[in-house]
Design a protein around this motif. Structure first.
Motif, mmCIF file in Angstrom:
data_model
loop_
_atom_site.group_PDB
_atom_site.id
_atom_site.type_symbol
_atom_site.label_atom_id
_atom_site.label_comp_id
_atom_site.label_asym_id
_atom_site.label_seq_id
_atom_site.Cartn_x
_atom_site.Cartn_y
_atom_site.Cartn_z
ATOM 1 N N ALA A 1 -2.234 -7.850 0.180
ATOM 2 C CA ALA A 1 -3.305 -7.122 0.871
ATOM 3 C C ALA A 1 -2.728 -6.196 1.927
ATOM 4 C CB ALA A 1 -4.286 -8.101 1.500
ATOM 5 N N GLU A 2 -1.703 -6.660 2.644
ATOM 6 C CA GLU A 2 -1.063 -5.806 3.639
ATOM 7 C C GLU A 2 -0.367 -4.618 2.986
ATOM 8 O OE1 GLU A 2 -0.062 -8.621 7.394
ATOM 9 O OE2 GLU A 2 1.376 -8.736 5.731
ATOM 10 N N THR A 3 0.258 -4.870 1.828
ATOM 11 C CA THR A 3 0.899 -3.783 1.093
ATOM 12 C C THR A 3 -0.132 -2.731 0.694
ATOM 13 O OG1 THR A 3 2.609 -5.249 0.224
ATOM 14 C CG2 THR A 3 2.238 -3.210 -0.975
ATOM 15 N N MET A 4 -1.249 -3.179 0.145
ATOM 16 C CA MET A 4 -2.311 -2.259 -0.243
ATOM 17 C C MET A 4 -2.804 -1.451 0.953
ATOM 18 S SD MET A 4 -5.890 -1.856 -0.249
ATOM 19 C CE MET A 4 -6.638 -3.490 -0.141
ATOM 20 N N PRO B 1 -7.472 -4.688 -9.789
ATOM 21 C CA PRO B 1 -6.366 -5.659 -9.761
ATOM 22 C C PRO B 1 -5.448 -5.362 -8.581
ATOM 23 C CG PRO B 1 -6.658 -4.757 -11.967
ATOM 24 C CD PRO B 1 -7.506 -3.933 -11.050
ATOM 25 N N CYS B 2 -4.992 -6.409 -7.899
ATOM 26 C CA CYS B 2 -4.164 -6.205 -6.702
ATOM 27 C C CYS B 2 -3.204 -7.381 -6.541
ATOM 28 C CB CYS B 2 -5.061 -6.046 -5.475
ATOM 29 S SG CYS B 2 -4.200 -5.533 -3.970
ATOM 30 N N GLY B 3 -2.328 -7.550 -7.527
ATOM 31 C CA GLY B 3 -1.327 -8.609 -7.450
ATOM 32 C C GLY B 3 -1.344 -9.489 -8.683
ATOM 33 N N ASN B 4 -0.208 -10.106 -8.978
ATOM 34 C CA ASN B 4 -0.110 -11.045 -10.087
ATOM 35 C C ASN B 4 1.041 -12.000 -9.797
ATOM 36 O OD1 ASN B 4 0.323 -12.219 -12.817
ATOM 37 N ND2 ASN B 4 -1.170 -10.663 -13.418
ATOM 38 N N THR B 5 0.824 -13.263 -10.059
ATOM 39 C CA THR B 5 1.871 -14.269 -9.811
ATOM 40 C C THR B 5 2.835 -14.414 -10.979
ATOM 41 O OG1 THR B 5 0.627 -16.123 -10.750
ATOM 42 C CG2 THR B 5 0.245 -15.609 -8.419
ATOM 43 N N SER C 1 -4.066 -0.323 -4.664
ATOM 44 C CA SER C 1 -4.231 -1.624 -5.314
ATOM 45 C C SER C 1 -3.277 -1.756 -6.490
ATOM 46 C CB SER C 1 -5.687 -1.796 -5.788
ATOM 47 O OG SER C 1 -6.578 -1.804 -4.702
ATOM 48 N N GLN C 2 -3.135 -0.687 -7.257
ATOM 49 C CA GLN C 2 -2.236 -0.734 -8.408
ATOM 50 C C GLN C 2 -0.782 -0.875 -7.951
ATOM 51 O OE1 GLN C 2 -3.342 1.939 -11.490
ATOM 52 N NE2 GLN C 2 -1.483 1.669 -12.674
ATOM 53 N N CYS D 1 1.781 -4.203 -8.798
ATOM 54 C CA CYS D 1 3.158 -4.160 -9.314
ATOM 55 C C CYS D 1 4.124 -4.829 -8.332
ATOM 56 C CB CYS D 1 3.549 -2.708 -9.561
ATOM 57 S SG CYS D 1 5.260 -2.458 -10.063
ATOM 58 N N ASP D 2 3.934 -4.559 -7.049
ATOM 59 C CA ASP D 2 4.854 -5.052 -6.025
ATOM 60 C C ASP D 2 4.860 -6.575 -5.950
ATOM 61 O OD1 ASP D 2 6.479 -4.260 -3.450
ATOM 62 O OD2 ASP D 2 5.053 -5.792 -2.807
#
Length: 370
Positions: A54-57, A152-156, A272-273, A277-278
């Motif tokens: 969330a901070e990255t976004m 989408p905003c992240g994936n584990t 968000s995209q 990825c990050d």
């Protein structure tokens, strides 16, 4: 403002160009207002990779708008509890949240498709479905009735199967096990005799230590090592078949989102995209080292047996059939995502799997010395 019209006027020379420039300044100011939003996360700051997405976004949005659009990120509990993030955005308490859509399974099981469902998509397939398979458009049709717009905003990546106080070798061994697992995965496990438990993250360790629960699933090595589960439940099972590629979401109050200038809406989507990825890259870098640390500290890796995997797969199919029979919205997304999954695994078997399997055999043989 019509940008193409503005650009045509901007190409004129002399006095016309000067006039166009004079008129452009206030118009641009109107299109780039100072905006401050609040975002509530479903995660604590201590889980820096999930929370950090969330901070990255927010950082990307601020940078893309020259500091005009600022999003303040709050950890779970600072404004509302983590599992109330969607409600806070829907009712306008905050403008945004960062959460896992499947947390809201209890409202409607359709929510689960945007994060992960049992024996569903891996992380790359999930992104392909979202961005090119119509998945994000389909999910936003569903989200609209809750008053939110979502990206989408992240994936584990694929998660682990969890920590157990004793070895689990057969389906019979699962019966009566009290396991911290919720949502769709818990519904499937329940068919095999597991007793699902909904327990907040901070209460899991003492519950395991006291024997109140027998097992827990969380995320993967990096986050699990922080939480110390290996000290009280040493058997670390894999794979987490209920989360083959768990995606996180940035959710925005739809009225607030629709009221933004188009450039700000695009900034939210692009940011968000980028965060999506990050976060996956960050976990892919951190998990291998964390796994080594866990094993050095006594964690004992165990695969779920073929018997257990087959039984879980069968039970998941039964749950899908039950929900599809009564929930048309769920079935619509199910048909889309699983048709995509079935084709994707046909290609994956030829490409990614064969390459990865060869390289894993070389790694196991000690041949990766370059």
């Amino acid at each position: 403002m019509d940008r193409r019209s503005f650009l045509r006027k901007g190409a004129l020379g002399g006095a016309a160009a000067a006039a166009g420039s004079a008129l452009a300044a206030p118009a641009i100011a109107q299109e780039s207002p100072q905006v401050t939003w609040r975002l509530t996360s479903s995660f604590p700051k201590s889980l820096d990779t999930i929370y950090g997405a969330a901070e990255t976004m927010a950082d990307f949005v601020k940078g893309a708008t020259g500091g005009k659009f600022n999003i303040q990120v709050f950890a779970a509990g600072e404004i509302v509890p983590g599992l109330q993030a969607l409600d806070a955005v829907s009712n306008g308490t905050v403008e945004a949240c960062h959460t896992a859509s499947y947390y809201y399974w209890g409202k409607d099981p359709t929510f689960a498709f945007a994060t992960a469902v049992p024996f569903g998509l891996n992380a790359r397939m999930q992104n392909a479905w979202f961005y090119y398979g119509g998945g994000n458009e389909m999910m936003n049709e569903f989200y609209a009735k809750y008053g939110v717009t979502v990206y989408p905003c992240g994936n584990t990546g694929a998660q682990m199967g969890g920590w157990f106080r004793k070895e689990i070798n057969t389906v019979e061994d699962l019966k009566g096990i009290k396991m911290r697992i919720g949502g769709f995965g818990g519904k499937v496990m329940e068919k095999l005799g597991v007793v699902p438990q909904q327990i907040a993250g901070g209460d899991i360790y003492p519950s395991l230590e006291k024997g109140t629960i027998d097992a827990t699933e969380w995320v993967g090595p990096y986050d699990d090592e922080k939480l110390g589960f290996y000290k009280v439940a040493p058997y670390y099972y894999y794979p987490g078949w209920w989360e083959g590629g768990a995606a996180l979401q940035a959710m925005f109050n739809k009225k607030a989102f629709d009221g933004l200038p188009e450039a700000y809406q695009i900034a939210l989507q692009a940011a968000s995209q980028a965060a999506n990825c990050d976060m996956l890259a960050s976990y892919d870098q951190k998990n291998p080292t964390a796994l080594k640390k866990l094993m050095a500290q006594g964690a004992q890796l165990r695969p779920f047996s073929q018997e257990i995997m087959d039984a879980c797969f069968k039970a998941a199919g039964e749950v899908y059939d039950e929900i599809n029979a009564t929930n048309p919205e769920f079935k619509k997304v199910y048909d889309s995502q699983f048709a995509f999954r079935n084709d994707a695994y046909g290609w994956w078997q030829l490409s990614e799997f064969n390459y990865d399997y060869f390289m894993m055999r070389q790694q196991a043989a000690g041949n990766l010395k370059m």
